[in-house]
Design an enzyme around this catalytic site. Structure first.
Site, short mmCIF file in Angstrom:
data_model
loop_
_atom_site.label_atom_id
_atom_site.label_comp_id
_atom_site.label_asym_id
_atom_site.label_seq_id
_atom_site.Cartn_x
_atom_site.Cartn_y
_atom_site.Cartn_z
CB SER A 17 -0.91 0.00 1.24
OG SER A 17 -0.14 0.17 2.42
CB VAL A 19 0.31 4.48 4.26
CG1 VAL A 19 0.83 4.61 5.69
CG2 VAL A 19 -0.49 5.73 3.88
N GLY A 20 2.06 1.93 3.52
CA GLY A 20 2.90 0.81 3.95
C GLY A 20 4.29 0.86 3.33
CE LYS A 51 6.27 -4.39 -12.69
NZ LYS A 51 6.07 -3.67 -13.98
CB VAL A 71 -5.76 -10.00 4.92
CG1 VAL A 71 -4.52 -9.14 4.79
CG2 VAL A 71 -6.82 -9.63 3.90
CE LYS A 171 -8.59 2.99 5.08
NZ LYS A 171 -7.60 1.89 4.98
CG LEU A 196 -5.74 13.88 0.74
CD1 LEU A 196 -6.42 12.66 0.15
CD2 LEU A 196 -6.12 15.15 -0.02
CB VAL A 197 -1.74 10.02 2.61
CG1 VAL A 197 -0.22 9.81 2.53
CG2 VAL A 197 -2.28 9.44 3.92
#
Length: 307
Positions: A17, A19-20, A51, A71, A171, A196-197
């Site tokens: 992801s 953020v991950g 990648k 998951v 969420k 918001l990222v």
């Protein structure tokens, strides 16, 4: 923590992801050993982030080990968590065709439950840092009448369903499920609820989640709860939350509340081509909307930290 790195690796799930991936990079730059757990996808080509992770693992297989997980397959999560001292859980499911969003909500909730339960069954896990969202705190009837929106605030499930705010619903439900299970299993967990990222290549690498977050953006803006966070600051907060033994509960995480038209236009321009404005667009409004978000708790955590 400084140079006192844990003897055991930490796990980032889902490391693919947006953020991950940035948490993964932040951990490696600080000298951590990391288990990068990547959610298995049925068919399709590897993403740009996936990648990059594989390339990084080839360059240094002593600090970075990659695991494929499902998951919904509890055992595959256990394999990725083996010998880890902590886990950064940053699940993010979006339907690429935008037609089965309710299924994506269910998938994220079930995934969160499986990750937390797997942590409960892994003796070495000392802490969970769970990535949620500010949207898990801001959506309900009459938000405009509330003075403060802080860590005690939760979005209303019925309101989210009524207005098809699927990202916020996912969420909210996944974080609530994670908290319920973590408390039942007596696990040490904190949650980070980012706005918001924003960050490098976010429009290209995180388009669906970005647009899903922005559903209802006009209402967020007018109600003083539209906020954003730089991904580098967000990473620092996650790692500080893992390292600081005093952390507990939820942390609303944002750099700035967007409460003027000029600021909103800057955000839109930065997210091009996801959001397009007319070339001749000019800011006409001078109204400043009242800010309702409060993050004093986060400020105490990050005092003196740089990113």
């Amino acid at each position: 923590m400084g140079s006192d790195l844990p003897d055991h690796p930490v796990c980032v799930l889902d490391a693919s992801s947006y953020v991950g991936f940035w948490i993964l990079k932040g951990l490696l730059s600080r000298g951590y050993s990391v288990h990068a757990a990547i959610q298995n996808k049925k068919g399709g080509e590897a993403t740009e982030i996936e990648k990059k992770i594989m390339e990084m693992a080839k360059e240094d297989d002593t600090k970075l080990v990659v695991f494929g997980v499902d998951v919904l397959d509890y055992q595959s999560i256990l394999v990725a968590l083996k010998s880890c001292s902590g886990v950064f859980c940053c699940l993010d499911f979006q339907d690429p065709y935008d037609i089965e969003q309710e299924k994506m909500v269910d998938l994220e909730v079930r995934g969160a439950i499986n990750v937390v339960e797997a942590c409960a069954q892994t003796d070495s896990i000392a802490k969970i840092v769970f990535t949620s969202s500010l949207t898990a705190a801001i959506w309900r009837e009459n938000i405009c009448s509330e003075k403060d929106v802080d860590e005690r605030s939760w979005s209303d499930q019925s309101f989210c369903r009524k207005f098809k705010l699927w990202y916020a619903l996912a969420k909210t439900l996944s974080e609530q499920a994670a908290w319920a299970l973590a408390m039942d299993r007596d696990l040490n967990m904190v949650s980070i609820n980012p706005g918001l990222v924003l960050g490098p290549s976010v429009s290209q690498q995180n388009p669906r989640s970005t647009m899903a977050y922005l559903k209802g953006a006009a209402q967020m803006f007018e109600n003083g709860v539209l906020a954003y966070v730089n991904v580098n600051f967000l990473v620092s907060v996650h790692i500080r939350a893992m390292e600081d033994t005093s952390t507990c509960g939820r942390y609303l995480c944002f750099d700035q509340i967007v409460n003027t038209e000029e600021e909103a236009v800057k955000i839109a321009q930065g997210l091009s081509p996801l959001i397009s404005l007319p070339q001749s667009y000019e800011c006409g409004g001078s109204e400043v909307y009242e800010e309702r978000l409060r993050n004093k708790k986060l400020n105490k955590l990050v005092e003196g930290t740089a990113y």
